[in-house]
Write a protein that holds these residues in place. Structure first.
Motif, mmCIF file in Angstrom:
data_model
loop_
_atom_site.group_PDB
_atom_site.id
_atom_site.type_symbol
_atom_site.label_atom_id
_atom_site.label_comp_id
_atom_site.label_asym_id
_atom_site.label_seq_id
_atom_site.Cartn_x
_atom_site.Cartn_y
_atom_site.Cartn_z
ATOM 1 N N ILE A 1 23.284 28.562 11.402
ATOM 2 C CA ILE A 1 22.611 29.326 12.468
ATOM 3 C C ILE A 1 21.295 29.908 11.957
ATOM 4 N N SER A 2 21.305 30.439 10.721
ATOM 5 C CA SER A 2 20.124 31.100 10.177
ATOM 6 C C SER A 2 19.036 30.098 9.837
ATOM 7 N N GLU B 1 33.152 24.405 16.820
ATOM 8 C CA GLU B 1 31.953 23.875 16.161
ATOM 9 C C GLU B 1 31.115 23.022 17.118
ATOM 10 N N LYS B 2 31.248 23.317 18.406
ATOM 11 C CA LYS B 2 30.404 22.671 19.416
ATOM 12 C C LYS B 2 29.393 23.696 19.934
ATOM 13 N N HIS B 3 28.212 23.219 20.187
ATOM 14 C CA HIS B 3 27.142 24.040 20.766
ATOM 15 C C HIS B 3 26.681 25.183 19.859
ATOM 16 N N LYS C 1 36.070 32.355 6.453
ATOM 17 C CA LYS C 1 36.345 30.934 6.650
ATOM 18 C C LYS C 1 35.155 30.208 7.268
ATOM 19 N N HIS C 2 34.498 30.878 8.202
ATOM 20 C CA HIS C 2 33.401 30.235 8.929
ATOM 21 C C HIS C 2 32.025 30.687 8.438
ATOM 22 N N ASN C 3 31.961 31.181 7.230
ATOM 23 C CA ASN C 3 30.665 31.633 6.686
ATOM 24 C C ASN C 3 29.604 30.523 6.659
ATOM 25 N N GLN D 1 34.672 31.188 20.340
ATOM 26 C CA GLN D 1 35.045 29.879 20.892
ATOM 27 C C GLN D 1 34.119 28.782 20.369
ATOM 28 N N ILE D 2 32.817 29.095 20.346
ATOM 29 C CA ILE D 2 31.824 28.106 19.891
ATOM 30 C C ILE D 2 32.008 27.789 18.407
#
Length: 412
Positions: A410-411, A322-324, A402-404, A317-318
């Motif tokens: 995050i890293s 792309e929020k939080h 797609k979201h790589n 969901q996050i």
């Protein structure tokens, strides 16, 4: 000389105790019994008048031996415990309680109740006042057995339905057990301590008779009174009671928040996470992510498919919105050095895939988001899933690819 004799006796006694200890550690119960017999015989010939003395050691060692010895009988055990009760008034009630436990373990409930009644009537000058706590414990266990009798009668009457409750004699007998049990159980839980079984039984009595106010008060006191030791079960019982009473989620969350602070690996953390995820408040959804990450820090949760499903759903969901993303980044920053080896190795990927396809799917989604499409766990599981022509694994691979870029953010 007299001093030399005392010294030799002391050495002999210590040597004998050492042999007994060695035999106990090696579970040589027959050998331990033989040395204990020698020890007792020596004391009868020349007792060394030490204050605590051998009587407590004989009681504790003898009990252990008789419990494990292949040739011992309940008759012998009962005889031994009766002898131990006469060795010292300071330990009388403790010996009585231990005797009762052994009787209960052997299914001799009536005998246990009789022993508790005798112990409750025991009086010995000042010792009666000194052993007030032990006496309350004796009364509490008698109340526990009264509760068992009440519960048995209740179940019989419930099975008979409405006709059963028309039998006034039986119903009165059940209420009699209730009164006796309630009085003794109520007394013990007033004292600071860990009284889980007594609290559960007392609350069950109160709930059956519709006294929900008293039950709530008892559970609140048990959970929140600072005089009582910290006890995770107290908050579990309160939560379960509130759930049975269909209390608002705010109350349920409050009870589980404290449980989370004490035992973040408790099984109820899945319930807690589910409630928090459904909340409209951002602060609670953030806490939900923290709760499930913390639970998965523990080895006992490594293969919990429900937990991984909770984490995967919230992370998806996050990432989609792309929020939080900072929530994930904060949780991952303290785990990125050890979670890959702990959760996402190729070895675990193989094992999870063979044993639980659903688990491997949820973990692969989390691994792909946290470690990117190059993660060993994700690559192995997604490959196996696509090879088996499973649609959801093709969609999983497509989603992570797609979201790589999220992985890079995050890293850090």
């Amino acid at each position: 000389s007299s001093n030399e004799h005392k010294l030799n006796f002391k050495k002999s006694k210590e040597a004998c105790l050492s042999y007994i200890q060695d035999a106990l550690l090696q579970k040589q119960w027959k050998r331990a019994a033989e040395f204990l017999a020698c020890y007792v015989e020596a004391l009868e010939k020349d007792y060394s008048r030490e204050p605590i003395g051998p009587s407590e050691m004989i009681w504790r060692i003898g009990t252990e031996i008789l419990w494990h010895h292949s040739q011992s009988s309940m008759k012998e055990f009962n005889c031994f415990m009766e002898q131990m009760k006469t060795l010292g008034v300071k330990r009388y009630l403790k010996v009585c309680l231990e005797h009762v436990f052994h009787l209960l373990c052997n299914g001799q409930i009536d005998e246990a109740y009789q022993n508790l009644s005798l112990a409750e009537s025991w009086r010995f000058g000042e010792q009666t006042a000194i052993q007030d706590k032990e006496m309350k414990l004796v009364q509490a266990y008698r109340g526990l057995l009264d509760y068992c009798s009440w519960s048995k009668q209740k179940n019989i009457l419930l099975e008979q339905g409405e006709d059963g409750f028309s039998d006034l004699a039986v119903e009165q007998e059940m209420h009699g057990y209730f009164r006796k049990a309630a009085v003794n159980l109520k007394e013990i839980i007033k004292m600071p301590g860990v009284w889980d079984i007594f609290v559960k039984c007392y609350v069950d009595l109160l709930e059956f008779y519709g006294d929900h106010k008293e039950a709530r008060q008892v559970l609140n006191e048990y959970a929140y009174n600072s005089k009582f030791p910290a006890n995770p079960n107290a908050h579990v019982y309160l939560y379960q009671f509130l759930k049975r009473q269909r209390e608002p989620k705010k109350s349920l969350i409050s009870a589980l928040k404290i449980l989370h602070d004490i035992v973040p690996s408790h099984e109820l953390m899945i319930d807690f996470n589910t409630m928090l995820q459904k909340s409209k408040k951002r602060k609670k959804r953030r806490l939900g992510l923290e709760v499930i990450f913390a639970a998965l820090d523990y080895a006992g949760w490594k293969e919990n498919a429900k937990a991984w499903s909770c984490l995967a759903r919230q992370m998806k969901q996050i990432v989609t919105s792309e929020k939080h993303l900072d929530w994930i980044k904060q949780e991952w920053s303290s785990r990125k050095d050890w979670w890959p080896a702990f959760h996402f190795s190729r070895y675990l990927a193989k094992r999870n895939w063979q044993e639980n396809e659903n688990l491997s799917y949820e973990k692969a989604l989390v691994a792909g988001i946290l470690l990117g499409k190059g993660c060993k766990y994700f690559k192995y599981v997604s490959h196996q899933g696509c090879k088996a022509q499973l649609k959801r694994f093709r969609m999983l691979k497509k989603f992570v690819n797609k979201h790589n870029p999220v992985y890079l953010r995050i890293s850090g």
